[in-house]
Design a protein around this motif. Sequence first.
Motif, PDB file in Angstrom:
ATOM      1  N   GLY A   8       0.813  -1.211   0.000  1.00 49.28           N
ATOM      2  CA  GLY A   8       0.000   0.000   0.000  1.00 49.28           C
ATOM      3  C   GLY A   8       0.849   1.264   0.000  1.00 49.28           C
ATOM      4  O   GLY A   8       0.405   2.327  -0.447  1.00 49.28           O
ATOM      5  N   SER A   9       2.095   1.145   0.473  1.00 48.02           N
ATOM      6  CA  SER A   9       2.974   2.319   0.479  1.00 48.02           C
ATOM      7  C   SER A   9       3.453   2.651  -0.928  1.00 48.02           C
ATOM      8  O   SER A   9       4.002   3.716  -1.157  1.00 48.02           O
ATOM      9  CB  SER A   9       4.173   2.076   1.400  1.00 48.02           C
ATOM     10  N   LYS A  14       0.621   7.075   1.526  1.00 50.16           N
ATOM     11  CA  LYS A  14       0.175   6.569   2.827  1.00 50.16           C
ATOM     12  C   LYS A  14      -0.091   7.690   3.829  1.00 50.16           C
ATOM     13  O   LYS A  14      -0.749   7.484   4.842  1.00 50.16           O
ATOM     14  CB  LYS A  14       1.204   5.563   3.379  1.00 50.16           C
ATOM     15  N   ASP A 164       8.041   0.434  -0.268  1.00 52.65           N
ATOM     16  CA  ASP A 164       8.566   1.755  -0.657  1.00 52.65           C
ATOM     17  C   ASP A 164       9.985   2.002  -0.162  1.00 52.65           C
ATOM     18  O   ASP A 164      10.448   3.134  -0.160  1.00 52.65           O
ATOM     19  CB  ASP A 164       7.625   2.872  -0.161  1.00 52.65           C
ATOM     20  N   LYS A 174      14.081   5.298   7.064  1.00 52.97           N
ATOM     21  CA  LYS A 174      13.526   6.657   7.010  1.00 52.97           C
ATOM     22  C   LYS A 174      13.846   7.431   8.294  1.00 52.97           C
ATOM     23  O   LYS A 174      13.721   8.633   8.339  1.00 52.97           O
ATOM     24  CB  LYS A 174      12.012   6.597   6.814  1.00 52.97           C
ATOM     25  N   LYS A 206       5.597  -7.330   8.545  1.00 53.14           N
ATOM     26  CA  LYS A 206       5.978  -8.062   7.327  1.00 53.14           C
ATOM     27  C   LYS A 206       6.984  -9.162   7.671  1.00 53.14           C
ATOM     28  O   LYS A 206       6.853 -10.301   7.231  1.00 53.14           O
ATOM     29  CB  LYS A 206       6.576  -7.056   6.337  1.00 53.14           C
TER      30      LYS A 206
HETATM   31  P1  ATP Z   1       0.913  -1.627   3.356  1.00 52.58           P
HETATM   32  O1  ATP Z   1       0.985  -2.247   4.732  1.00 52.58           O
HETATM   33  O2  ATP Z   1       0.029  -0.429   3.311  1.00 52.58           O
HETATM   34  O3  ATP Z   1       0.630  -2.639   2.309  1.00 52.58           O
HETATM   35  P2  ATP Z   1       3.711  -1.823   2.693  1.00 52.58           P
HETATM   36  O4  ATP Z   1       3.561  -3.270   2.901  1.00 52.58           O
HETATM   37  O5  ATP Z   1       4.199  -1.340   1.369  1.00 52.58           O
HETATM   38  O6  ATP Z   1       2.381  -1.040   3.054  1.00 52.58           O
HETATM   39  P3  ATP Z   1       4.730  -0.917   5.219  1.00 52.58           P
HETATM   40  O7  ATP Z   1       3.896  -1.901   5.949  1.00 52.58           O
HETATM   41  O8  ATP Z   1       4.381   0.542   5.352  1.00 52.58           O
HETATM   42  O9  ATP Z   1       4.775  -1.246   3.676  1.00 52.58           O
HETATM   43  O10 ATP Z   1       6.252  -1.142   5.597  1.00 52.58           O
HETATM   44  C1  ATP Z   1       7.256  -0.393   4.950  1.00 52.58           C
HETATM   45  C2  ATP Z   1       7.764   0.675   5.867  1.00 52.58           C
HETATM   46  O11 ATP Z   1       8.387   0.070   7.003  1.00 52.58           O
HETATM   47  C3  ATP Z   1       8.844   1.550   5.250  1.00 52.58           C
HETATM   48  O12 ATP Z   1       8.267   2.679   4.645  1.00 52.58           O
HETATM   49  C4  ATP Z   1       9.765   1.877   6.410  1.00 52.58           C
HETATM   50  O13 ATP Z   1       9.686   3.241   6.793  1.00 52.58           O
HETATM   51  C5  ATP Z   1       9.252   1.030   7.574  1.00 52.58           C
HETATM   52  N1  ATP Z   1      10.297   0.305   8.285  1.00 52.58           N
HETATM   53  C6  ATP Z   1      10.378   0.200   9.640  1.00 52.58           C
HETATM   54  N2  ATP Z   1      11.432  -0.535  10.005  1.00 52.58           N
HETATM   55  C7  ATP Z   1      12.053  -0.924   8.856  1.00 52.58           C
HETATM   56  C8  ATP Z   1      13.207  -1.717   8.576  1.00 52.58           C
HETATM   57  N3  ATP Z   1      13.941  -2.270   9.555  1.00 52.58           N
HETATM   58  N4  ATP Z   1      13.541  -1.930   7.269  1.00 52.58           N
HETATM   59  C9  ATP Z   1      12.811  -1.402   6.282  1.00 52.58           C
HETATM   60  N5  ATP Z   1      11.706  -0.629   6.469  1.00 52.58           N
HETATM   61  C10 ATP Z   1      11.329  -0.389   7.748  1.00 52.58           C
END
Ligand code: ATP
Length: 246
Positions: A8-9, A14, A164, A174, A206
């Motif tokens: 979603g990012s 977002k 993202d 970030k 994740k």
């Molecule tokens: P959605 O949940 O809306 O589908 P997504 O799966 O694309 O979104 P997020 O769940 O927002 O992504 O996770 C990505 C975000 O996690 C990044 O934008 C980053 O700022 C954050 N983040 C926190 N810790 C970490 C890390 N250790 N490594 C990478 N990203 C991180």
Amino acid sequence: MKIVKIGGSVITDKGKYRTPREEVMESISKLLGEYPGRMALVHGAGSFGHEKALEFGLDVPGSISGKAAEISVVINDVMSLNSMFSEHLIRNGFRGVSIPPHAIYGSNGLDLSPVTYLLNYSFSPILFGDIIMKDGKYRIISGDELCKALAEKIRPDEVIMVTDVDGIYTSDPKEFSNARLLKKVKASELSLEGKGKDATGSMMGKVENIKTMLPFTNRVKVINGNYPDRLRKALLDEDVIGTVVF
Ligand code: ATP
Ligand code: IP8
């Protein structure tokens, strides 16, 4: 067979409620439309899910009673995002059919038989982060959790998670300039601290889901969807900037 999750990012802004990133949807749709292999597609909720889920307190599972109006709003929003993204996908030749997770969840949990049914007809099922209900209770199901359930059912060669940032870092890139990208890591050696900022734990959520997928697939790749060429390379099994969890 691959499972691809578009975060979603990537397909939404977002930070702004219900704001799609149409150009990114289009470039990703072109790539997915050209891909000849078999695939199940999942997308996240971004600003169509997390903002209201947090505002309404739906990130905590609970009783439907008293929350039905809020649940309806969020489900309607994620279905709108699904419809927008599907428009791009199908216009670009992707043979996808959406399966709303709330509609296949019942007393026995997720019924993924429509997924295999569609795959057998060479369609790509499209699922998305949603809210599911059982026994008078609701809870959010993330796209990442759906990838795990799908992996268990269809045993893909690999799962590609598109987000993202360039992959999984030692800490949030970030926030921390000294964060280091993990290029190849064993699931058993992967752990991130903290809770994550969105309704489903962002990268921490994740990672927890990735660990549960590994028994059912060879590897999980995490790549940056803001560079569509990386998705093209990942789909073609070429070397790509990102994290491979095995
Ligand atoms: P959605 O949940 O809306 O589908 P997504 O799966 O694309 O979104 P997020 O769940 O927002 O992504 O996770 C990505 C975000 O996690 C990044 O934008 C980053 O700022 C954050 N983040 C926190 N810790 C970490 C890390 N250790 N490594 C990478 N990203 C991180
Ligand atoms: O964006 C979240 O799914 P995700 C779904 O894949 C809702 O984490 C409703 C917030």
